[in-house]
Design a protein around this motif. Structure first.
Motif, PDB file in Angstrom:
ATOM      1  N   LEU A  52      -1.119  -4.588   0.422  1.00 59.70           N
ATOM      2  CA  LEU A  52      -0.203  -5.463   1.166  1.00 59.70           C
ATOM      3  C   LEU A  52       1.208  -4.895   1.188  1.00 59.70           C
ATOM      4  O   LEU A  52       1.907  -4.977   2.194  1.00 59.70           O
ATOM      5  N   LEU A  53       1.604  -4.311   0.082  1.00 61.03           N
ATOM      6  CA  LEU A  53       2.925  -3.684   0.027  1.00 61.03           C
ATOM      7  C   LEU A  53       3.011  -2.554   1.058  1.00 61.03           C
ATOM      8  O   LEU A  53       4.005  -2.439   1.791  1.00 61.03           O
ATOM      9  N   LEU A  54       1.962  -1.775   1.154  1.00 61.93           N
ATOM     10  CA  LEU A  54       1.922  -0.726   2.182  1.00 61.93           C
ATOM     11  C   LEU A  54       1.929  -1.338   3.583  1.00 61.93           C
ATOM     12  O   LEU A  54       2.621  -0.840   4.483  1.00 61.93           O
ATOM     13  N   SER A  66       7.027   9.215   9.420  1.00 67.42           N
ATOM     14  CA  SER A  66       6.142   9.979   8.533  1.00 67.42           C
ATOM     15  C   SER A  66       5.519   9.076   7.472  1.00 67.42           C
ATOM     16  O   SER A  66       4.334   9.225   7.140  1.00 67.42           O
ATOM     17  N   ALA A  67       6.279   8.115   6.958  1.00 72.46           N
ATOM     18  CA  ALA A  67       5.746   7.167   5.979  1.00 72.46           C
ATOM     19  C   ALA A  67       4.709   6.255   6.645  1.00 72.46           C
ATOM     20  O   ALA A  67       3.676   5.930   6.056  1.00 72.46           O
ATOM     21  N   LYS A  68       4.986   5.853   7.879  1.00 69.40           N
ATOM     22  CA  LYS A  68       4.044   4.995   8.598  1.00 69.40           C
ATOM     23  C   LYS A  68       2.713   5.710   8.835  1.00 69.40           C
ATOM     24  O   LYS A  68       1.651   5.091   8.762  1.00 69.40           O
ATOM     25  N   GLN A 107       3.657   8.148  -2.291  1.00 70.05           N
ATOM     26  CA  GLN A 107       4.235   9.034  -1.272  1.00 70.05           C
ATOM     27  C   GLN A 107       5.330   8.346  -0.475  1.00 70.05           C
ATOM     28  O   GLN A 107       6.239   9.007   0.031  1.00 70.05           O
ATOM     29  N   VAL A 108       5.242   7.019  -0.342  1.00 67.14           N
ATOM     30  CA  VAL A 108       6.215   6.296   0.490  1.00 67.14           C
ATOM     31  C   VAL A 108       7.129   5.388  -0.330  1.00 67.14           C
ATOM     32  O   VAL A 108       7.834   4.551   0.229  1.00 67.14           O
ATOM     33  N   ILE A 109       7.155   5.557  -1.624  1.00 59.95           N
ATOM     34  CA  ILE A 109       7.890   4.661  -2.516  1.00 59.95           C
ATOM     35  C   ILE A 109       9.360   4.495  -2.120  1.00 59.95           C
ATOM     36  O   ILE A 109       9.927   3.411  -2.249  1.00 59.95           O
ATOM     37  N   SER A 110       9.966   5.534  -1.594  1.00 58.89           N
ATOM     38  CA  SER A 110      11.382   5.435  -1.215  1.00 58.89           C
ATOM     39  C   SER A 110      11.602   4.552   0.016  1.00 58.89           C
ATOM     40  O   SER A 110      12.727   4.154   0.295  1.00 58.89           O
ATOM     41  N   SER A 111      10.550   4.225   0.732  1.00 58.24           N
ATOM     42  CA  SER A 111      10.654   3.372   1.923  1.00 58.24           C
ATOM     43  C   SER A 111      10.436   1.891   1.612  1.00 58.24           C
ATOM     44  O   SER A 111      10.586   1.049   2.486  1.00 58.24           O
TER      45      SER A 111
END
Length: 144
Positions: A52-54, A66-68, A107-111
């Motif tokens: 859900l967080l993703l 790129s994160a998407k 990989q996307v933690i900064s977003s």
């Protein structure tokens, strides 16, 4: 016994990054929500919350493309009917899905921001009710 050994062998050979890249074309919001609603209890609190967080990170306009793409690949793999390890297998069925979700999350933690964490948290409360215990969720992924 062979079956268990085969699954352990598959787990060792699994490359989450490759799986994510191969599943990008399969992501759809509708399919993801349907699968989560159907399997949330089997997947467990931690992976349900992380997925859900993703999902909410994916929906945010501030999330880089790129994160998407990474998120779409991970959530796409989660909803694929064919997995490296079939979801129907007790105890191990969602291990490959979990590995892909966790890999994408890091990989996307900064977003990920607190709004996304709160959205995921609120949805989990609706899905699990009183059974929703955040103990197994890492603190850095919890809303403040």
């Amino acid at each position: 016994m062979k079956s268990k050994e085969q699954h352990e062998s598959k787990l060792k050979k699994m490359n989450p990054v490759k799986l994510i890249k191969g599943s990008k074309k399969h992501f759809s919001e509708k399919k993801y929500v349907e699968k989560l609603l159907k399997y949330a209890r089997k997947i467990g609190i931690k992976i349900s919350y992380y997925s859900l967080l993703l999902f909410y990170t994916f929906k945010s306009p501030s999330t880089p493309k790129s994160a998407k793409l990474t998120i779409a690949g991970a959530l796409g793999y989660l909803i694929l009917p064919i997995d490296l390890i079939p979801d129907a297998l007790p105890a191990v069925g969602f291990t490959d899905d979990a590995a892909v979700i966790i890999s994408a999350l890091y990989q996307v933690i900064s977003s990920i921001d607190d709004t996304m964490k709160l959205q995921a948290h609120n949805r989990m409360q609706k899905l699990f009710g009183q059974d929703y215990d955040t103990e197994e969720i890492e603190d850095k992924f919890k809303p403040e």
